[in-house]
Scaffold this motif. Sequence first.
Motif, short mmCIF file in Angstrom:
data_model
loop_
_atom_site.label_atom_id
_atom_site.label_comp_id
_atom_site.label_asym_id
_atom_site.label_seq_id
_atom_site.Cartn_x
_atom_site.Cartn_y
_atom_site.Cartn_z
N ASN A 1 0.65 2.20 4.49
CA ASN A 1 -0.38 1.33 5.06
C ASN A 1 0.09 -0.12 5.03
OD1 ASN A 1 -1.91 3.61 5.26
ND2 ASN A 1 -3.30 3.10 3.58
N GLU B 1 0.83 -1.20 0.00
CA GLU B 1 0.00 0.00 0.00
C GLU B 1 0.87 1.25 0.00
OE1 GLU B 1 -3.27 0.25 -0.13
OE2 GLU B 1 -3.69 -1.89 -0.07
N PRO B 2 0.45 2.26 -0.76
CA PRO B 2 1.16 3.54 -0.68
C PRO B 2 0.93 4.17 0.69
CG PRO B 2 -0.81 3.73 -2.04
CD PRO B 2 -0.66 2.28 -1.68
N TRP B 3 1.69 5.14 1.01
CA TRP B 3 1.56 5.90 2.26
C TRP B 3 1.73 5.03 3.50
CZ3 TRP B 3 -3.02 5.98 -0.92
CH2 TRP B 3 -2.90 6.87 -1.99
#
Length: 138
Positions: free
Chosen positions: A107, A103-105
């Motif tokens: 997560n 997941e980006p960011w």
Amino acid sequence: QNQSMPGGWTRDHRNNLQGRVFERVTTKIVGHKWSPRSMMITGDQIVLRKIEAEKRGQQRSFPITEYTTVGAAYINPEQAHATLDVDGTGPKRVYQFKLIEKEPWGNEPKQLCKLGSTDLRVIKFLRTTIAERVASKY
């Protein structure tokens, strides 16, 4: 490039790959087991289709994105149903790998599926092919 494909795998005029693989699934009755799947890898997605009679045709797919990650190949002798008899010659160990969507960011990454085969060539081929499709897009 066709000679590098394992037996039972084909490439169509659109460069889509098709073949058979096992997916690690959880069932209410058995717990965990390996289920046969028909698999297609296109430029944009991976499609897994059930091939057992009562559920034939049910499918799910996930997009190939820059966050699609191919896990390492491994054998887990401790897991339930760690071997499969696919051709009547007796049980063989299952080579497997996970497909993960990072997941980006930051997560939590999520596991898309766990794929397996008693043929290490199939696993190496799939890992390389999927990684190449991800790399070619981004």
